[in-house]
Design an enzyme around this catalytic site. Structure first.
Site, PDB file in Angstrom:
ATOM      1  N   HIS A 222      21.889   9.484  21.707  1.00 31.09           N
ATOM      2  CA  HIS A 222      21.324   9.418  20.357  1.00 31.09           C
ATOM      3  C   HIS A 222      20.818  10.802  19.996  1.00 31.09           C
ATOM      4  CE1 HIS A 222      19.495   7.285  16.895  1.00 31.09           C
ATOM      5  NE2 HIS A 222      18.632   8.297  16.948  1.00 31.09           N
ATOM      6  N   CYS A 223      21.376  11.369  18.924  1.00 24.51           N
ATOM      7  CA  CYS A 223      21.053  12.742  18.548  1.00 24.51           C
ATOM      8  C   CYS A 223      19.989  12.749  17.453  1.00 24.51           C
ATOM      9  CB  CYS A 223      22.310  13.463  18.056  1.00 24.51           C
ATOM     10  SG  CYS A 223      21.989  15.155  17.510  1.00 24.51           S
ATOM     11  N   PRO A 224      18.834  13.380  17.701  1.00 25.55           N
ATOM     12  CA  PRO A 224      17.793  13.411  16.667  1.00 25.55           C
ATOM     13  C   PRO A 224      18.159  14.289  15.481  1.00 25.55           C
ATOM     14  CG  PRO A 224      17.161  14.759  18.552  1.00 25.55           C
ATOM     15  CD  PRO A 224      18.409  14.041  18.943  1.00 25.55           C
TER      16      PRO A 224
ATOM     17  N   ASN B 258      21.299   9.814  14.373  1.00 25.99           N
ATOM     18  CA  ASN B 258      22.301   8.791  14.625  1.00 25.99           C
ATOM     19  C   ASN B 258      22.831   8.984  16.037  1.00 25.99           C
ATOM     20  OD1 ASN B 258      24.094   6.662  14.126  1.00 25.99           O
ATOM     21  ND2 ASN B 258      24.545   7.399  12.062  1.00 25.99           N
TER      22      ASN B 258
END
Length: 437
Positions: free
Chosen positions: A123-125, A129
């Site tokens: 999960h990429c901040p 998403n």
């Protein structure tokens, strides 16, 4: 290197949103300052200057385009209540009680998105998403164009700075065509500041790009790296070797993700595998690891209250604060007398699930009823990290180990099937299936 990837992602994931917003503002500052200095360093009234400016604008546009596509396309969610077409295949899969369906091969549950994600990497901040099956190519392209654009920005800013500080020398020697860059106080400060930031982007984002390219060449996500590491660890000292099913060779691995249009390959559920493997080779290994994880569970009793703070300086001291787990997983608040089932250990921190007084009764009721319906999910209990000095280990009978809910993996908070007795049974089924094939 696998631990390095997880550490880097964990550190980024813990960055608060105001800092992320500031980072985006910094990128805008670098872009605008580069365009301003480029007009003086290499004016666009020449062919070379025009091409230089066009290239930088093109790279900036492609960076923004791929960033937006990675953000709004998403990784691709597994539909709620999903199950395989063949009911017999459910014994090779894990069940998600949150999504009330089975997890397809390479799918994992993300606690941030609260959905099962197809071929989840992390999960990429930055894009707010997940990175996975549908947007992996867009995300990698975003990183690549950002690094290339920052390299060009660094070159432009270095050239502009050099000409700007030597402007008087150029004028004195009559080289007026080179004395095009002139600094004011703020333009000099912003030029130096932007140059430092551009170089920082090249280094930081370049590391992420390296990890993504390596993952694509191996056809492994960050989560699958960790699963494979545990699979090899389980087989140390034996002649057995775990074969990763999705490694098809470097060329084919690249084509499984990257294309000119960045469109995802396949449906995100069925995958090409090696000839000596099947669709459920990796999921069977996960089930086996889950069974071993249950055997490792230890029960701790809380003797000092835990505040649930990420930096418990006043309650726990400097040693605990200076060695936190590099992850955005929650910290749980605990009171004296609580019991926690621990599954992960660090020098100064433990990860576990707080045990509810009624958890044993609920588990026994679900086990004896043997309901075939998967729509009933157990109540999720608080889980997370807490300081090690707050607890002492208790001696616990082996028969009580089935009441805990487990994470699907070390990074992603998944949900365990309510049928607690199924792990060992599924593990045996997987092994028998491999023998028959």
């Amino acid at each position: 290197m696998q631990n390095g990837t997880q550490l880097l992602i964990g550190v980024i994931a813990t960055i608060p949103w105001p800092v992320r917003l500031l980072f985006k503002g910094i990128i805008k500052c670098v872009t605008l300052m580069t365009l301003y200095m480029s007009n003086m360093w290499w004016p666009p009234n020449t062919v070379g200057g025009l091409l230089n400016k066009f290239l930088f604008l093109l790279l900036s546009s492609l960076t923004v385009f791929n960033f937006l596509m990675a953000t709004f396309t998403g990784a691709g969610y597994l539909e709620l209540g999903w199950k395989p077409k063949d009911e017999n295949d459910t014994k090779f899969l894990q069940y998600c009680s949150v999504c009330e369906g089975y997890k397809a091969p390479r799918s994992h549950h993300c606690r941030k998105c609260n959905r099962c994600v197809k071929k989840m990497d992390h999960h990429c901040p930055w894009i707010n998403n997940c990175v996975g099956w549908a947007n992996h190519a867009y995300f990698t392209s975003f990183l690549a164009f950002a690094v290339i654009g920052s390299i060009q920005a660094s070159i432009i800013l270095v050239g502009s700075f050099y000409r700007g500080i030597h402007r008087q020398w150029y004028l004195y020697h009559g080289q007026f065509q080179l004395a095009t860059v002139h600094f004011g106080l703020w333009s000099l400060i912003l030029c130096i500041f932007s140059l430092g930031l551009a170089i920082g982007v090249v280094i930081a984002v370049g590391m992420l790009l390296y990890f993504q390219i390596r993952a694509i060449m191996r056809n492994r996500t960050g989560i699958e790296d960790w699963i494979l590491e545990k699979a090899n660890y389980r087989r140390e000292g034996t002649s057995e070797k775990f074969v990763y099913p999705y490694d098809l060779g470097v060329k084919e691995n690249i084509f499984q993700v990257l294309s000119l249009t960045c469109t995802p390959i396949g449906d995100g559920i069925t995958w090409k595998v090696r000839d000596d493997c099947d669709q459920y080779t990796l999921t069977c290994e996960q089930i086996a690891q889950k069974a071993e994880k249950r055997a490792r569970t230890r029960v701790y009793k809380i003797i000092r209250p835990a505040t649930g703070s990420y930096i418990p300086l006043f309650s726990q001291g400097f040693k605990v604060c200076l060695s936190p787990p590099c992850t955005d997983e929650p910290r749980i608040k605990l009171e004296v007398g609580d019991t926690v089932r621990v599954t992960r250990w660090r020098k100064h921190w433990l990860f576990g699930e707080r045990e509810s007084p009624s958890s044993v009764a609920i588990n026994n009721e679900n086990t004896t009823s043997k309901s075939k319906s998967n729509s009933i999910s157990p109540k999720r209990l608080p889980r997370g990290w807490f300081p090690r000095r707050c607890a002492v280990e208790l001696v616990q009978p082996d028969d009580d180990r089935g009441t805990i809910q487990y994470n699907e993996d070390e990074e992603i908070s998944g949900s365990y099937d309510q049928h607690q007795e199924s792990d060992e049974h599924n593990h045996v089924d997987c092994q028998e299936e491999k023998k028959t094939k």
